[in-house]
Design an enzyme around this catalytic site. Structure first.
Site, PDB file in Angstrom:
ATOM      1  N   THR A 199       0.824  -1.214   0.000  1.00  0.00           N
ATOM      2  CA  THR A 199       0.000   0.000   0.000  1.00  0.00           C
ATOM      3  C   THR A 199       0.852   1.255   0.000  1.00  0.00           C
ATOM      4  O   THR A 199       0.431   2.296  -0.508  1.00  0.00           O
ATOM      5  CB  THR A 199      -0.927  -0.021   1.237  1.00  0.00           C
ATOM      6  OG1 THR A 199      -1.852  -1.079   1.057  1.00  0.00           O
ATOM      7  CG2 THR A 199      -1.680   1.267   1.421  1.00  0.00           C
TER       8      THR A 199
ATOM      9  N   SER B 267       1.274  -7.577  -0.804  1.00  0.00           N
ATOM     10  CA  SER B 267       1.984  -8.585   0.004  1.00  0.00           C
ATOM     11  C   SER B 267       1.140  -9.813   0.329  1.00  0.00           C
ATOM     12  O   SER B 267       1.665 -10.806   0.827  1.00  0.00           O
ATOM     13  CB  SER B 267       2.568  -7.977   1.277  1.00  0.00           C
ATOM     14  OG  SER B 267       1.604  -7.806   2.275  1.00  0.00           O
TER      15      SER B 267
HETATM   16  C1  SIN Z   1      -1.022  -2.885   2.899  1.00  0.00           C
HETATM   17  O1  SIN Z   1       0.126  -2.700   2.521  1.00  0.00           O
HETATM   18  O2  SIN Z   1      -1.483  -2.250   3.881  1.00  0.00           O
HETATM   19  C2  SIN Z   1      -1.978  -3.845   2.244  1.00  0.00           C
HETATM   20  C3  SIN Z   1      -1.505  -4.408   0.958  1.00  0.00           C
HETATM   21  C4  SIN Z   1      -0.260  -5.219   1.112  1.00  0.00           C
HETATM   22  O3  SIN Z   1      -0.025  -5.834   2.150  1.00  0.00           O
HETATM   23  O4  SIN Z   1       0.504  -5.261   0.126  1.00  0.00           O
END
Ligand code: SIN
Length: 317
Positions: free
Chosen positions: A18, A64
């Site tokens: 994110t 992720s």
């Molecule tokens: C995030 O980063 O908060 C959610 C998406 C991810 O884990 O890549």
């Protein structure tokens, strides 16, 4: 705490998440595409990093939730290579929040860097948010990567510094979404300075050389959650698919429903490793004299899974 190492480069390795996310609707913190901006764009978006000796490298670009073993290996190799450079003070890894604790735990167990830090960071809001947390987290992570004497794998988020051995995501939405549980954070970053409460993560590295190299498949270890009305169905399905190990995330002291217990005994008799952990947020699991499945101690279910995979791949000599 001295935050400066000079001359020394911090290498920022990008993996997505994110922190690199973009929404079509500026200000929408929930509906966005993770892993869109390059790590260099993330660095460029932090004016306060302009004076720092930085290198950036995009290792992968993923949400992720899709993290996998091949990426862990590729990332571990890049981290090891950069840490070995004399001109590098430390490595920062930008990552998604969802599985950050798994990648960080894996890196600590495999690399356990004794002289330089590896600092994971992330963001709960995408780069298009009105009030985004990524730039401050990245700046704080770079500052910690330059602390004299820092070592081990760390996570820096929302002003807290966590050890990779303790960190876990505890909230699905809040900006301050990470905790070190009962261990507490290792320190805090306040206006670019580290206030440290306890020691850097310690441990003996398993070493990359002892792990199988792709395309050899890694052991299959699944996590099964215990609950009211549990059955053996998932264990039977796992057995049929050729699983090597099972982690039970049971209630309380990792206790196991009788139907699940019966299926797990069959799996164990067929050579599948079975460990008990707890679905409680904190606290250890103790061995039970009448239960043949060893406890995973204080490991969270996902940490226990990584630990079991490492044991299966690199048994102690
Ligand atoms: C995030 O980063 O908060 C959610 C998406 C991810 O884990 O890549």
């Amino acid at each position: 705490m001295n935050m400066r190492k000079s001359p020394a480069i911090v290498v920022v390795l990008g993996t997505g998440g994110t922190i690199a996310g973009v929404s079509q609707v500026p200000g929408d913190n929930v509906h966005y595409q993770a892993a869109q901006l390059s790590v260099q764009q993330l660095v460029d978006a932090v004016p306060a990093l302009a004076g720092h000796a930085l290198e950036s490298e995009q290792v992968v670009q993923v949400d992720s939730k899709d993290m996998d073993f091949a990426i862990w290996l590729a990332l571990a190799r890049r981290i090891e290579l950069h840490l070995a450079r004399e001109d590098v003070a430390g490595v920062v890894v930008t990552h998604g929040t969802d599985t950050l604790e798994e990648t960080a735990y894996f890196m600590q167990r495999v690399l356990a860097p004794p002289k330089k830090p590896v600092v994971f960071t992330a963001a709960m809001r995408p780069a298009t948010a009105l009030l985004r947390d990524g730039p401050q987290n990245l700046l704080d992570a770079v500052k910690v990567a330059r602390v004299v004497g820092a070592c081990g794998v760390l996570a820096v988020l929302a002003g807290s510094v966590h050890s990779a051995l303790d960190v876990r995501k505890v909230h699905s939405y809040r900006l301050d979404a990470f905790s070190s549980g009962e261990a507490g954070p290792l320190g805090r970053v306040e206006e670019g300075r580290l206030r440290k409460f306890r020691e850097w993560p310690q441990g003996v590295a398993i070493g990359l050389a002892r792990l199988p190299h792709d395309p050899v498949p890694w052991p299959v270890v699944e996590v099964i959650t215990g609950h009211a009305g549990s059955s053996g169905a998932l264990v039977q399905a796992a057995l049929a698919s050729g699983v090597h190990g099972l982690i039970v995330a049971g209630p309380g002291n990792g206790s196991v429903h009788h139907a699940l217990d019966a299926a797990l005994r069959v799996a164990q008799a067929r050579g599948v490793l079975v460990w008990r952990s707890t679905r409680c947020l904190d606290g250890p699991v103790f061995d039970e004299p009448d239960v043949p499945f060893p406890s995973a101690g204080t490991l969270t279910p996902v940490q226990a899974r990584i630990e079991m995979m490492l044991l299966l791949m690199a048994p102690p000599n």
